[in-house]
Design a protein around this motif. Structure first.
Motif, PDB file in Angstrom:
ATOM      1  N   LEU A  25       3.918 -12.405  -8.697  1.00 24.35           N
ATOM      2  CA  LEU A  25       4.621 -11.126  -9.126  1.00 24.35           C
ATOM      3  C   LEU A  25       4.050 -10.632 -10.606  1.00 24.35           C
ATOM      4  O   LEU A  25       4.410  -9.593 -11.007  1.00 24.35           O
ATOM      5  CB  LEU A  25       6.099 -11.231  -9.115  1.00 24.35           C
ATOM      6  N   GLY A  26       3.203 -11.471 -11.159  1.00 27.87           N
ATOM      7  CA  GLY A  26       2.629 -10.858 -12.432  1.00 27.87           C
ATOM      8  C   GLY A  26       1.675  -9.993 -12.241  1.00 27.87           C
ATOM      9  O   GLY A  26       1.370  -9.381 -13.513  1.00 27.87           O
ATOM     10  N   ASP A  27       1.348  -9.382 -11.274  1.00 24.29           N
ATOM     11  CA  ASP A  27       0.244  -8.277 -11.173  1.00 24.29           C
ATOM     12  C   ASP A  27       0.888  -7.002 -10.665  1.00 24.29           C
ATOM     13  O   ASP A  27       1.579  -7.079  -9.563  1.00 24.29           O
ATOM     14  CB  ASP A  27      -0.897  -8.519 -10.135  1.00 24.29           C
ATOM     15  N   PRO A  28       0.857  -5.953 -11.143  1.00 22.94           N
ATOM     16  CA  PRO A  28       1.281  -4.608 -10.694  1.00 22.94           C
ATOM     17  C   PRO A  28       0.924  -4.321  -9.243  1.00 22.94           C
ATOM     18  O   PRO A  28       1.808  -3.493  -8.420  1.00 22.94           O
ATOM     19  CB  PRO A  28       0.771  -3.554 -11.673  1.00 22.94           C
ATOM     20  N   THR A  29      -0.273  -4.683  -8.768  1.00 24.84           N
ATOM     21  CA  THR A  29      -0.573  -4.242  -7.393  1.00 24.84           C
ATOM     22  C   THR A  29       0.272  -5.029  -6.394  1.00 24.84           C
ATOM     23  O   THR A  29       0.701  -4.554  -5.774  1.00 24.84           O
ATOM     24  CB  THR A  29      -2.076  -4.623  -7.264  1.00 24.84           C
ATOM     25  N   ARG A  30       0.396  -6.509  -6.661  1.00 25.18           N
ATOM     26  CA  ARG A  30       1.038  -7.102  -5.936  1.00 25.18           C
ATOM     27  C   ARG A  30       2.773  -6.866  -5.995  1.00 25.18           C
ATOM     28  O   ARG A  30       3.344  -6.847  -4.763  1.00 25.18           O
ATOM     29  CB  ARG A  30       1.096  -8.713  -6.335  1.00 25.18           C
ATOM     30  N   ARG A  31       3.140  -6.423  -7.134  1.00 25.94           N
ATOM     31  CA  ARG A  31       4.535  -6.013  -7.255  1.00 25.94           C
ATOM     32  C   ARG A  31       4.695  -4.741  -6.311  1.00 25.94           C
ATOM     33  O   ARG A  31       5.774  -4.592  -5.498  1.00 25.94           O
ATOM     34  CB  ARG A  31       5.088  -5.715  -8.660  1.00 25.94           C
ATOM     35  N   GLY A  32       3.731  -3.884  -6.479  1.00 27.30           N
ATOM     36  CA  GLY A  32       3.724  -2.612  -5.739  1.00 27.30           C
ATOM     37  C   GLY A  32       3.766  -3.002  -4.016  1.00 27.30           C
ATOM     38  O   GLY A  32       4.593  -2.315  -3.197  1.00 27.30           O
ATOM     39  N   VAL A  33       3.040  -4.028  -3.793  1.00 27.47           N
ATOM     40  CA  VAL A  33       2.738  -4.249  -2.221  1.00 27.47           C
ATOM     41  C   VAL A  33       4.287  -4.838  -1.754  1.00 27.47           C
ATOM     42  O   VAL A  33       4.933  -4.419  -0.736  1.00 27.47           O
ATOM     43  CB  VAL A  33       1.724  -5.429  -1.974  1.00 27.47           C
ATOM     44  N   ILE A  34       4.896  -5.641  -2.514  1.00 30.45           N
ATOM     45  CA  ILE A  34       6.258  -6.159  -2.356  1.00 30.45           C
ATOM     46  C   ILE A  34       7.189  -5.018  -2.387  1.00 30.45           C
ATOM     47  O   ILE A  34       8.170  -5.067  -1.310  1.00 30.45           O
ATOM     48  CB  ILE A  34       6.726  -7.340  -3.507  1.00 30.45           C
ATOM     49  N   ARG A  35       7.006  -4.101  -3.116  1.00 25.12           N
ATOM     50  CA  ARG A  35       8.098  -2.818  -3.196  1.00 25.12           C
ATOM     51  C   ARG A  35       7.900  -2.203  -1.996  1.00 25.12           C
ATOM     52  O   ARG A  35       9.073  -1.903  -1.096  1.00 25.12           O
ATOM     53  CB  ARG A  35       7.778  -2.005  -4.394  1.00 25.12           C
TER      54      ARG A  35
ATOM     55  N   GLY B  31       9.215  -4.011   1.160  1.00 24.28           N
ATOM     56  CA  GLY B  31      10.814  -4.020   1.195  1.00 24.28           C
ATOM     57  C   GLY B  31      11.200  -3.051   2.010  1.00 24.28           C
ATOM     58  O   GLY B  31      12.300  -3.004   2.668  1.00 24.28           O
ATOM     59  N   ALA B  32      10.524  -2.071   2.446  1.00 20.86           N
ATOM     60  CA  ALA B  32      10.978  -0.951   3.339  1.00 20.86           C
ATOM     61  C   ALA B  32      10.827  -1.163   4.811  1.00 20.86           C
ATOM     62  O   ALA B  32      11.710  -0.996   5.825  1.00 20.86           O
ATOM     63  CB  ALA B  32      10.319   0.523   2.961  1.00 20.86           C
ATOM     64  N   SER B  33       9.564  -1.795   4.971  1.00 24.03           N
ATOM     65  CA  SER B  33       9.507  -2.051   6.296  1.00 24.03           C
ATOM     66  C   SER B  33       7.866  -2.781   6.390  1.00 24.03           C
ATOM     67  O   SER B  33       7.127  -2.693   5.587  1.00 24.03           O
ATOM     68  CB  SER B  33       9.221  -1.006   7.508  1.00 24.03           C
ATOM     69  N   PRO B  34       7.725  -3.718   7.524  1.00 23.35           N
ATOM     70  CA  PRO B  34       6.431  -4.334   7.720  1.00 23.35           C
ATOM     71  C   PRO B  34       5.276  -3.287   7.775  1.00 23.35           C
ATOM     72  O   PRO B  34       5.426  -2.027   8.329  1.00 23.35           O
ATOM     73  CB  PRO B  34       6.387  -5.015   8.901  1.00 23.35           C
ATOM     74  N   THR B  35       4.208  -3.526   7.340  1.00 22.40           N
ATOM     75  CA  THR B  35       3.236  -2.301   6.902  1.00 22.40           C
ATOM     76  C   THR B  35       1.828  -3.085   7.143  1.00 22.40           C
ATOM     77  O   THR B  35       1.571  -4.034   6.841  1.00 22.40           O
ATOM     78  CB  THR B  35       3.339  -1.695   5.671  1.00 22.40           C
ATOM     79  N   SER B  36       0.877  -2.292   7.814  1.00 23.69           N
ATOM     80  CA  SER B  36      -0.464  -2.814   8.020  1.00 23.69           C
ATOM     81  C   SER B  36      -1.376  -3.026   6.707  1.00 23.69           C
ATOM     82  O   SER B  36      -0.888  -2.208   5.585  1.00 23.69           O
ATOM     83  CB  SER B  36      -1.471  -2.114   8.957  1.00 23.69           C
ATOM     84  N   VAL B  37      -2.231  -3.930   6.681  1.00 27.69           N
ATOM     85  CA  VAL B  37      -3.111  -4.132   5.420  1.00 27.69           C
ATOM     86  C   VAL B  37      -3.633  -2.766   4.912  1.00 27.69           C
ATOM     87  O   VAL B  37      -3.873  -2.302   3.680  1.00 27.69           O
ATOM     88  CB  VAL B  37      -4.109  -5.098   5.841  1.00 27.69           C
ATOM     89  N   GLY B  38      -4.224  -1.945   6.068  1.00 27.50           N
ATOM     90  CA  GLY B  38      -5.150  -0.767   5.983  1.00 27.50           C
ATOM     91  C   GLY B  38      -4.092   0.275   5.152  1.00 27.50           C
ATOM     92  O   GLY B  38      -4.467   0.890   4.229  1.00 27.50           O
ATOM     93  N   GLU B  39      -2.981   0.408   5.634  1.00 27.83           N
ATOM     94  CA  GLU B  39      -1.837   1.238   5.088  1.00 27.83           C
ATOM     95  C   GLU B  39      -1.614   1.017   3.656  1.00 27.83           C
ATOM     96  O   GLU B  39      -1.765   1.882   2.595  1.00 27.83           O
ATOM     97  CB  GLU B  39      -0.578   1.508   5.825  1.00 27.83           C
ATOM     98  N   LEU B  40      -1.303  -0.151   3.295  1.00 28.47           N
ATOM     99  CA  LEU B  40      -1.122  -0.765   2.013  1.00 28.47           C
ATOM    100  C   LEU B  40      -2.409  -0.568   1.049  1.00 28.47           C
ATOM    101  O   LEU B  40      -1.935  -0.120   0.052  1.00 28.47           O
ATOM    102  CB  LEU B  40      -0.459  -2.327   1.992  1.00 28.47           C
TER     103      LEU B  40
ATOM    104  N   CYS C 156       1.521  -6.959   7.521  1.00 30.95           N
ATOM    105  CA  CYS C 156       2.286  -7.792   6.327  1.00 30.95           C
ATOM    106  C   CYS C 156       3.875  -7.412   6.570  1.00 30.95           C
ATOM    107  O   CYS C 156       4.172  -6.435   6.873  1.00 30.95           O
ATOM    108  CB  CYS C 156       1.837  -7.333   5.066  1.00 30.95           C
ATOM    109  N   ALA C 157       4.438  -8.537   6.386  1.00 31.24           N
ATOM    110  CA  ALA C 157       6.131  -8.464   6.555  1.00 31.24           C
ATOM    111  C   ALA C 157       6.409  -9.226   4.914  1.00 31.24           C
ATOM    112  O   ALA C 157       5.967 -10.344   4.625  1.00 31.24           O
ATOM    113  CB  ALA C 157       6.391  -8.781   7.541  1.00 31.24           C
ATOM    114  N   LEU C 158       7.463  -8.772   4.239  1.00 28.53           N
ATOM    115  CA  LEU C 158       8.102  -9.376   3.348  1.00 28.53           C
ATOM    116  C   LEU C 158       9.121 -10.631   3.692  1.00 28.53           C
ATOM    117  O   LEU C 158       9.605 -10.599   4.748  1.00 28.53           O
ATOM    118  CB  LEU C 158       9.232  -8.518   2.534  1.00 28.53           C
TER     119      LEU C 158
END
Length: 113
Positions: A20-30, A33-42, A77-79
């Motif tokens: 979680l120390g990287d802003p990109t990874r925190r953004g992915v987690i955020r 949090g709304a719904s599972p998403t494809s890697v391409g969309e992320l 990907c899913a949280l």
């Protein structure tokens, strides 16, 4: 036995905080949090190559924060919300420690007056 559990807990906690120390990874987690998403969309939300973005996905997956499933050519990907509980537990423990310390300080200051 207790020491090994503490060491294992510490290693998991360290891995989660590093992930979680990287802003990109925190953004992915955020986003997840709304719904599972494809890697391409992320990946479309970031200015980097897909191989570079996949490194972030692997770090999150390795830390147990996300899981991925491949269906055909699409990886989704899913949280893993349970893994975030490690952080909640640690923060609750820290909160208790600091509340105890401030309570003792308050008591000491009241006794002086």
């Amino acid at each position: 036995m207790i020491l090994s559990r503490v060491a294992q807990y510490s290693a998991v906690l360290d891995e989660v905080f590093v992930a979680l120390g990287d802003p990109t990874r925190r953004g992915v987690i955020r986003r997840l949090g709304a719904s599972p998403t494809s890697v391409g969309e992320l990946a479309s939300e970031y200015r980097m190559t897909l191989p570079s973005f996949m490194k972030h996905i692997r770090v999150l997956e390795s830390a147990g924060l996300i899981s991925t499933v491949k269906s055909g050519r699409v990886r989704t990907c899913a949280l893993n919300r349970e893994r975030l509980a490690v952080i909640d537990d640690w923060l609750a423990e820290q909160r208790r420690v600091w509340e105890d310390r401030t309570d003792r300080l308050t008591t000491m200051l009241e006794e002086e007056q």
